[in-house]
Design a protein around this motif. Structure first.
Motif, PDB file in Angstrom:
ATOM      1  N   THR A 162      -4.181  -4.995 -10.274  1.00 14.10           N
ATOM      2  CA  THR A 162      -3.996  -3.835  -9.404  1.00 14.10           C
ATOM      3  C   THR A 162      -5.129  -2.820  -9.451  1.00 14.10           C
ATOM      4  O   THR A 162      -5.132  -1.885  -8.651  1.00 14.10           O
ATOM      5  N   ARG A 185       2.223  -3.110  -8.557  1.00 16.31           N
ATOM      6  CA  ARG A 185       2.192  -1.805  -9.235  1.00 16.31           C
ATOM      7  C   ARG A 185       3.590  -1.308  -9.541  1.00 16.31           C
ATOM      8  O   ARG A 185       3.806  -0.629 -10.543  1.00 16.31           O
ATOM      9  N   SER A 205      -5.516  -7.721  -2.992  1.00 16.26           N
ATOM     10  CA  SER A 205      -5.848  -7.594  -1.576  1.00 16.26           C
ATOM     11  C   SER A 205      -6.780  -8.726  -1.139  1.00 16.26           C
ATOM     12  O   SER A 205      -6.673  -9.227  -0.022  1.00 16.26           O
ATOM     13  N   SER A 219      -8.458  -4.423  -4.138  1.00 21.29           N
ATOM     14  CA  SER A 219      -8.129  -4.949  -5.459  1.00 21.29           C
ATOM     15  C   SER A 219      -8.125  -6.473  -5.389  1.00 21.29           C
ATOM     16  O   SER A 219      -8.307  -7.058  -4.318  1.00 21.29           O
ATOM     17  N   THR A 240      -0.329  -5.693  -3.744  1.00 23.94           N
ATOM     18  CA  THR A 240      -0.800  -4.749  -4.758  1.00 23.94           C
ATOM     19  C   THR A 240       0.266  -3.704  -5.070  1.00 23.94           C
ATOM     20  O   THR A 240       0.543  -3.419  -6.241  1.00 23.94           O
TER      21      THR A 240
END
Length: 96
Positions: free
Chosen positions: A49, A36, A81, A78, A32
């Motif tokens: 994300t 990002r 994850s 997210s 994540t």
């Protein structure tokens, strides 16, 4: 009657599952953060994300001699994850 062998996740202890879940969330967190930082702004970045962040406020603990507070504790979940958890599960299943 012959005893049947345990199949799949039934042969592992709960600690094993907790470790796999923890490793999966850490790997997913790295994915994540990587997304990002390096994905260009757009719908794909937002979709991968954006997460839900449940949290627990500060928990005061009073042990007569010492007082302290733990927290706040938050978990950022997210899509990436969850992909990390799935990858950790599949790798652990193939190894053990």
């Amino acid at each position: 009657m012959r005893p049947t062998a345990l199949k799949g996740s039934a042969k592992h202890r709960p600690g094993y599952h907790a470790i796999v879940l923890g490793v999966g969330f850490v790997v997913g967190g790295f994915l994540t953060q990587f997304a990002r930082m390096f994905l260009p702004a757009g719908a794909v970045k937002e979709f991968l994300t954006t997460g839900v962040t449940p949290s627990i406020g500060a928990l005061p603990i009073d042990l007569i001699i010492i007082k302290f507070a733990v927290g706040p504790i938050a978990l950022d979940v997210s899509l990436l994850s969850l992909v990390g958890v799935l990858a950790a599960y599949l790798i652990a299943r193939s190894l053990f």
